[in-house]
Scaffold this motif. Structure first.
Motif, mmCIF file in Angstrom:
data_model
loop_
_atom_site.group_PDB
_atom_site.id
_atom_site.type_symbol
_atom_site.label_atom_id
_atom_site.label_comp_id
_atom_site.label_asym_id
_atom_site.label_seq_id
_atom_site.Cartn_x
_atom_site.Cartn_y
_atom_site.Cartn_z
ATOM 1 N N ASP A 25 -6.392 -51.241 -8.594
ATOM 2 C CA ASP A 25 -6.786 -49.880 -8.965
ATOM 3 C C ASP A 25 -8.292 -49.846 -9.205
ATOM 4 O O ASP A 25 -8.814 -50.616 -10.013
ATOM 5 C CB ASP A 25 -6.021 -49.499 -10.237
ATOM 6 N N ASN A 40 -17.067 -34.011 -1.135
ATOM 7 C CA ASN A 40 -17.573 -32.856 -0.389
ATOM 8 C C ASN A 40 -18.776 -32.302 -1.165
ATOM 9 O O ASN A 40 -19.038 -32.731 -2.296
ATOM 10 C CB ASN A 40 -16.470 -31.802 -0.234
ATOM 11 N N GLY A 46 -10.679 -31.934 -6.172
ATOM 12 C CA GLY A 46 -9.373 -31.320 -6.387
ATOM 13 C C GLY A 46 -8.191 -32.135 -5.921
ATOM 14 O O GLY A 46 -7.057 -31.869 -6.297
ATOM 15 N N ILE A 49 -8.211 -39.323 -4.637
ATOM 16 C CA ILE A 49 -8.751 -40.103 -5.743
ATOM 17 C C ILE A 49 -9.760 -39.288 -6.555
ATOM 18 O O ILE A 49 -9.956 -39.526 -7.751
ATOM 19 C CB ILE A 49 -9.358 -41.443 -5.247
ATOM 20 N N ASN A 144 -13.451 -42.194 2.661
ATOM 21 C CA ASN A 144 -13.216 -41.439 3.914
ATOM 22 C C ASN A 144 -11.840 -41.687 4.547
ATOM 23 O O ASN A 144 -11.497 -41.039 5.538
ATOM 24 C CB ASN A 144 -14.263 -41.742 5.002
ATOM 25 N N GLY A 146 -8.735 -41.402 3.399
ATOM 26 C CA GLY A 146 -7.586 -40.586 3.015
ATOM 27 C C GLY A 146 -7.730 -39.191 3.582
ATOM 28 O O GLY A 146 -7.560 -38.964 4.784
ATOM 29 N N LEU A 147 -8.102 -38.272 2.712
ATOM 30 C CA LEU A 147 -8.173 -36.854 3.119
ATOM 31 C C LEU A 147 -9.234 -36.596 4.181
ATOM 32 O O LEU A 147 -9.119 -35.662 4.971
ATOM 33 C CB LEU A 147 -8.421 -35.986 1.883
#
Ligand SMILES: Nc1ncnc2c1ncn2[C@@H]1O[C@H](COP(=O)(O)OP(=O)(O)OC[C@H]2O[C@H](OP(=O)(O)O)[C@H](O)[C@@H]2O)[C@@H](O)[C@H]1O
Length: 183
Positions: A25, A40, A46, A49, A144, A146-147
């Motif tokens: 973790d 961003n 939001g 992570i 970068n 993940g989402l």
């Protein structure tokens, strides 16, 4: 232009960023570590992570959010923000924000744009880190991956390939980055 000319030059370059990977973790990092994540430029932590950062470091979120609010997104992408812990913060973690995409969700930048922004944002962040006395370890999630949907190996290649000059290298030594990812 002859492409062959670029090959030997690339080979002569010295890598001065060492990336090591471990399972674990990110938030379990020792005190005085800097924890790096991709952001961003619109001031939102939001999801992913980033949401964990917002819950654990609400003061850092406020700093990040105001930084975004007073800057133009277009100028922020490819830069970084290093946020020191408050003196009374429990974990004494620095937060390293790398602005790798202007927007998020379905408006996120393309993988190529994200990788380009990652290169300059990491360079910017490492310059700030080199100037800060109290930092111990440098830790990062698989930014970068993940989402933002960029394969981790592509981002890793960019980070390992960073050519840093002296002002970006703390004590003139190679920079070690520990990448933590969940089991
Ligand atoms: N505790 C933990 N320790 C270690 N690694 C952990 C972990 N928890 C998750 N991971 C991994 O951390 C990587 C990054 O995955 P993420 O999807 O979060 O981030 P990203 O860099 O692709 O994208 C950024 C945008 O996501 C957010 O969302 P919003 O825009 O706010 O909606 C931001 O604000 C940005 O905009 C993935 O490998 C996860 O497995």
């Amino acid at each position: 232009m002859n492409d062959n000319n670029t090959e030997p030059m690339m080979a002569e370059r010295t890598a001065n960023v060492i990336v090591t990977e471990q399972v674990g973790d990110l938030f379990d990092a020792p005190p005085n570590s800097v924890l790096i994540h991709a952001c961003n430029t619109v001031g939102s932590w939001g999801a992913g992570i980033a949401r964990g950062f917002k819950q654990r470091y609400p003061d850092a979120f406020r700093v990040y959010n105001s930084h975004c609010k007073r800057s133009h997104p277009h100028h922020l992408v490819g830069t970084a923000l290093l946020i020191a812990p408050r003196d009374d913060a429990e974990k004494q973690h620095y937060v390293g924000c790398v602005f790798t995409s202007e927007q998020f969700g379905r408006n996120k930048d393309s993988p190529d744009m994200i990788l380009k922004a990652t290169e300059s944002a990491m360079r910017d962040l490492l310059t700030h880190i080199a100037q800060e006395k109290g930092i111990g370890e440098i830790r990062m999630c698989r930014i970068n991956a993940g989402l933002f949907a960029v394969p981790w190996e592509d981002t890793k290649k960019v980070i390992e390939g960073l050519q840093l000059d002296e002002k970006e290298l703390p004590k003139g030594k190679p920079v070690e980055i520990v990448v933590c990812s969940p089991a």
